[in-house]
Design an enzyme around this catalytic site. Structure first.
Site, PDB file in Angstrom:
ATOM      1  N   ASN A  59       0.852  -1.190   0.000  1.00 44.62           N
ATOM      2  CA  ASN A  59       0.000   0.000   0.000  1.00 44.62           C
ATOM      3  C   ASN A  59       0.887   1.239   0.000  1.00 44.62           C
ATOM      4  OD1 ASN A  59      -1.950   1.954   0.353  1.00 44.62           O
ATOM      5  ND2 ASN A  59      -2.552   1.292   2.410  1.00 44.62           N
ATOM      6  N   LYS A  61       0.011   4.280  -0.306  1.00 41.17           N
ATOM      7  CA  LYS A  61      -0.676   5.404   0.334  1.00 41.17           C
ATOM      8  C   LYS A  61      -0.477   6.696  -0.493  1.00 41.17           C
ATOM      9  CE  LYS A  61      -0.419   3.087   4.766  1.00 41.17           C
ATOM     10  NZ  LYS A  61      -0.266   3.194   6.232  1.00 41.17           N
ATOM     11  N   HIS A 143      -9.428   0.503   5.400  1.00 43.10           N
ATOM     12  CA  HIS A 143      -8.155   0.804   6.053  1.00 43.10           C
ATOM     13  C   HIS A 143      -8.390   1.774   7.204  1.00 43.10           C
ATOM     14  CE1 HIS A 143      -4.046   2.214   6.686  1.00 43.10           C
ATOM     15  NE2 HIS A 143      -3.643   1.136   6.046  1.00 43.10           N
ATOM     16  N   GLU A 145      -6.926   4.316   8.221  1.00 45.31           N
ATOM     17  CA  GLU A 145      -6.820   5.744   7.909  1.00 45.31           C
ATOM     18  C   GLU A 145      -8.106   6.260   7.273  1.00 45.31           C
ATOM     19  OE1 GLU A 145      -2.085   4.949   7.419  1.00 45.31           O
ATOM     20  OE2 GLU A 145      -3.293   5.274   5.627  1.00 45.31           O
ATOM     21  N   SER A 259       3.596  -2.053  10.284  1.00 51.10           N
ATOM     22  CA  SER A 259       5.055  -1.920  10.402  1.00 51.10           C
ATOM     23  C   SER A 259       5.798  -3.205  10.032  1.00 51.10           C
ATOM     24  CB  SER A 259       5.447  -1.450  11.815  1.00 51.10           C
ATOM     25  OG  SER A 259       4.920  -0.153  12.062  1.00 51.10           O
TER      26      SER A 259
END
Length: 303
Positions: A59, A61, A143, A145, A259
């Site tokens: 991803n 982003k 997601h 976010e 992460s």
């Protein structure tokens, strides 16, 4: 497939024994790793609780320029990737066409979001039909976010997933808890609520990959221990078995995000119910992303 039997009121970390599934309580943030570091990969069969192929998504982003993405695509095109892995990358919308036209067919392209219905007077949105027109095969939905910054709720995300699936896109369906929810022992409650919103809406689970991404581990440098991640993945598979079907529980791939990097992917991949990864920052580095894709070798055991 591992089984899980525990209260939904809190996250009870578990050591799963195949012959006798007893649960043992541990601290929420225990750093003890419950695996054998001496286990050596062997090029034979891939051992996973699920029956699907290992899956790694990148991803990107809201990152990249034409120049940096040209370099990243070049690195991916020249990388040696294990053959028994589905690999997908999700560029920003404005670079999808560039990536699709230059990236090797070995790697499929995903969108990072899509609209809830057919396109029209929805300023700033991207329709599933437009994504398909560009040759996109997947879309990331739910997601954290989008949930916690943009404000999308469970039902809205479920409806978006249903529409994307009905139009032929595969869906990477994200779930995961906030730090305060984990500390309050609500990890399972939150993840199951998010799963239910998908289950209530989607026509089929055939083209869904579930991505468990603890929000406290996304972009923070913190990562769930292999056992913490495994515990939630077992719980998600058990929820699917009880609330959808045993077949869906077995076939649906449950991947981990938060992460993930070239240094921790191998130990995470060894867990039986971790069927791959959804990668953020490390997916912007071609060689490191290739290392994560190739961590599938950590799951291989002698036939």
């Amino acid at each position: 497939m591992a089984t899980l039997s525990t209260s939904l009121s809190g996250l009870k970390s578990a050591t799963i024994r195949r012959s006798s599934p007893k649960l043992h309580n541990t601290h929420h943030f225990s750093t003890q790793l419950r695996f054998s570091s001496s286990r050596k990969p062997s090029a034979s069969i891939v051992a996973m609780a699920g029956t699907g192929k290992f899956f790694v998504g990148g991803n990107w982003k809201c990152n990249g320029t034409k120049e940096s993405i040209t370099k990243l695509v070049s690195d991916l095109n020249s990388a040696t990737l294990e053959p028994d892995v589905d690999v997908v990358v999700a560029p920003p919308f404005v670079y999808i066409d560039q990536v699709k036209s230059t990236l090797t067919d070995r790697v499929e392209v995903s969108a990072q979001n899509s609209w809830i219905s057919k396109g029209g007077a929805f300023t700033g949105e991207i329709s599933v039909e437009q994504l398909k027109d560009l040759g996109v095969k997947w879309v990331i939905l739910g997601h954290s976010e989008r949930r916690h910054i943009i404000g999308e709720d469970d039902q809205f995300i479920g409806k978006k997933a249903a529409y994307a699936l009905s139009e032929g896109l595969g869906v990477i369906a994200c779930i995961g808890e906030l730090l305060e929810e984990r500390e309050a022992g609500k990890t399972f409650d939150v993840c199951f609520q998010q799963l239910k919103a998908y289950a209530d809406a989607v026509p089929s689970w055939d083209n869904i990959v579930i991505a468990y991404e603890p929000v406290w581990a996304i972009g923070t440098g913190k990562v769930a221990t292999p056992q913490q991640a495994q515990d939630v993945h077992v719980a998600v598979r058990d929820w699917l078995k009880k609330n959808v079907s045993a077949e869906v529980a077995s076939k649906t791939r449950i991947i981990y995000g938060g992460s993930v990097n070239g240094g921790n992917c191998a130990e995470l991949a060894k867990q039986e119910d971790i069927d791959g990864f959804l990668v953020g920052g490390a997916s912007l580095k071609g060689p490191e992303f290739a290392t994560i894709v190739n961590s599938v070798t950590s799951k291989k055991v002698a036939a």
